[in-house]
Design a protein around this motif. Sequence first.
Motif, PDB file in Angstrom:
ATOM      1  N   GLN A 146       4.765  -7.053 -46.370  1.00 41.27           N
ATOM      2  CA  GLN A 146       5.487  -7.809 -45.501  1.00 41.27           C
ATOM      3  C   GLN A 146       6.376  -6.370 -44.922  1.00 41.27           C
ATOM      4  N   CYS A 147       6.878  -6.618 -43.289  1.00 41.85           N
ATOM      5  CA  CYS A 147       7.391  -6.389 -42.690  1.00 41.85           C
ATOM      6  C   CYS A 147       9.286  -6.518 -42.971  1.00 41.85           C
ATOM      7  N   VAL A 148       9.833  -6.332 -42.893  1.00 43.96           N
ATOM      8  CA  VAL A 148      10.705  -6.732 -43.357  1.00 43.96           C
ATOM      9  C   VAL A 148      12.323  -6.751 -42.661  1.00 43.96           C
ATOM     10  N   ARG A 149      11.945  -4.969 -41.757  1.00 47.73           N
ATOM     11  CA  ARG A 149      12.881  -4.642 -40.601  1.00 47.73           C
ATOM     12  C   ARG A 149      12.122  -3.749 -39.327  1.00 47.73           C
ATOM     13  N   GLU A 150      12.451  -3.487 -38.463  1.00 50.68           N
ATOM     14  CA  GLU A 150      11.702  -2.549 -37.497  1.00 50.68           C
ATOM     15  C   GLU A 150      13.373  -2.017 -36.617  1.00 50.68           C
ATOM     16  N   ALA A 151      12.885  -0.749 -36.143  1.00 49.91           N
ATOM     17  CA  ALA A 151      14.263  -0.041 -35.457  1.00 49.91           C
ATOM     18  C   ALA A 151      13.217   0.614 -34.715  1.00 49.91           C
ATOM     19  N   GLU A 152      14.466   2.242 -33.919  1.00 54.73           N
ATOM     20  CA  GLU A 152      14.121   2.820 -33.105  1.00 54.73           C
ATOM     21  C   GLU A 152      14.988   4.380 -33.340  1.00 54.73           C
ATOM     22  N   ARG A 153      14.138   5.461 -33.067  1.00 57.47           N
ATOM     23  CA  ARG A 153      14.926   6.575 -33.456  1.00 57.47           C
ATOM     24  C   ARG A 153      15.237   6.493 -31.951  1.00 57.47           C
ATOM     25  N   PRO A 154      16.425   7.699 -31.409  1.00 62.28           N
ATOM     26  CA  PRO A 154      16.487   8.034 -30.551  1.00 62.28           C
ATOM     27  C   PRO A 154      15.610   8.873 -29.720  1.00 62.28           C
ATOM     28  N   ASP A 155      14.777   9.151 -30.715  1.00 63.32           N
ATOM     29  CA  ASP A 155      13.803  10.177 -29.687  1.00 63.32           C
ATOM     30  C   ASP A 155      12.590   8.748 -29.979  1.00 63.32           C
ATOM     31  N   GLY A 156      12.674   7.524 -29.576  1.00 65.17           N
ATOM     32  CA  GLY A 156      11.414   6.827 -29.817  1.00 65.17           C
ATOM     33  C   GLY A 156      10.513   6.683 -30.802  1.00 65.17           C
ATOM     34  N   THR A 157      10.580   7.751 -32.065  1.00 58.25           N
ATOM     35  CA  THR A 157       9.878   7.183 -33.261  1.00 58.25           C
ATOM     36  C   THR A 157      10.428   5.699 -33.457  1.00 58.25           C
ATOM     37  N   LYS A 158       9.306   5.199 -33.240  1.00 61.40           N
ATOM     38  CA  LYS A 158       9.431   3.212 -34.212  1.00 61.40           C
ATOM     39  C   LYS A 158       9.606   3.329 -35.732  1.00 61.40           C
TER      40      LYS A 158
END
Length: 632
Positions: A146-158
């Motif tokens: 299961q996915c417990v968190r999402e984020a995005e780096r400054p360069d756009g990588t998810k």
Amino acid sequence: MGSEQEKQGKKKKEQEEQDVLFHLKPDRRLLSYAPDSTGTRTNRDRRGKDSAGTSEGYIKLQQDDKNGQRYLVDYKVTAVFQYEGKKYTETLKGEDISTTGILLTQPAGSEALPLLEAENIKLTFEITPGSMPEGYEMTVKRIPAQCVREAERPDGTKLYGMQFKSTLAEFSNTHRKNYMLAVASFFLAVIVFVIVLMRAESVIYFQFNRWLYLYSIIAATFLLTRYLFGSFYRPTKIDPKYTPGVSIIIPCFNEEEWIQHTILGCINQDYPIDKLEVIVVDDCSNDHSVEKIKEIIEKLKENDGDRKMYRIEDRLHYYVQPVNKGKRDAMYLGAHKAKHELLVFVDSDSFLDPYAVRNIVQPFKDKKMGGVSGRTDVANTYTNTLTKMQAVRYYIAFRIMKAAEGFFDAVTCLSGPLSCYRKDLVLKYADDWINQKFLGQKATFGDDRSMTNFILRHNRTTYQDTAVCMTIVPKSYKMFLRQQMRWKRSWLRESIIAACYMWKKEPFMSLSFYMGLLVPIAAPIIVLYNLIYIPIMHRVFPLAFLVGMLMMALLMSMAQLFLRRSTTWIFGVWFCLYYEAVLLWQMPVAWFTFWKSTWGTRMTPADLAELEKKKKKEREKEEKKKKKVNEP
């Protein structure tokens, strides 16, 4: 063109020579396990866990930390999931992994995936050998997550933080390891039955060749009883309240590649900081070891900051010998500088588990205990075939052979990578140990076996399987053979010394020791007799002998499969065959070259002197050839 090919060949050779190790994801704290002096972080409340001051609590704490340790990887991961009634199949990249979850990444510019709201997520990927600790290498097919968190780096990588619904160990047990356990159990039973049956035959035919069949009975008895008592062995449990003072001593010589890793492992221990110090003694290295030592100490001091949270300046010291005196002298200096009651010796290419010190001190609650050996695993297992063979050999040597000796509190070698002694005993025997001679020759290696002999003569020694370190083993056959020759010389010397007092120990242990002394010494003669003399003189194919050898090799491999359930098990067979074909014949050489003081695996003064002698002989030969050519 030729130059380009040479460059590519050189690059390929460098890649082949590079050790394959798993890479831990760096913690934001340099000393993530060490409690600090301010009380902000302790060894009980780390990451919200509470040891509750019990042995069971510490077992859970160690297991949780092990499960949570993240490893840097580069996996292709296929994610299958359902969202709003539709089924999706997406390919992502695994960036780091633990036994409980994996971090997935998606390139910048890609359309974000609805993994947080998705249902029935299944992940498929391959854990490549060497990217995680031994035993985890496998293809993971459709593990629920299961996915417990999402984020995005400054360069756009998810980024998608995925949590497995069962740990990798549990998943493996269900899909692979239970099968491996069943197979190993079956073959172990068959192998033991065949060995016992063959030895029964030896008893029946004993009168026709007493010495040969006596040897076969002794060899089988020695091996099977070691496996038997190794299975009975249990490590001493942790008492959280028992934390005697410990001084870790690291003797170093020409270890610029690994010394910083070793120092970090020693100082980053789950142990009260006022009861732990680390002393590094450089034995006049001729590479950049000293610079590396200074560099890591300064880095740790900077990390300590103005608050002196970890008291690095008080607890981490280094000394440099003005001239190379040998490993024993370096250890001797460290012992004299140590301020605590227990001494832990760690080789400069070995890396301690964060709980190694807490575990290795536990047997010293017994006042008669003089020394304890920890378990040594191979760090660079997946480098090549040779390192895989050594990984199996190390595991069986410690978990079976040394554990069997530990069952009787009579371990005959407290191994160099990780061992612990009472300081008063080390200082008591220090002068005799430093100046040890054997048949008039100064002993320059075998320091671990030698000190063990001094301790074991009047005290107990044991093995603590839960005190773990990892070590770098030779990856080239040239270095490996030199190491093995050195070990055989020291084994022969110290075994002869131990034979003078082992009869005073527990009867069964004494009998096992003397059988273990006889078997390898007589082995070359037995092999020659069975494989050369019998076929030539009696024209009989040595089928029984070869089957017996195969059974011994399979016993080692199946024990590895049963206990560790690792894919390296097959290399136990290869190691045994390699031993019979190559290593066995080092023993006769060791009989007649025990006096040699060269290490062979590093350029000590003795090695440099030996090298200079060879060069001098070569120069003399060249001069003689020139004279002959110039003669009329």
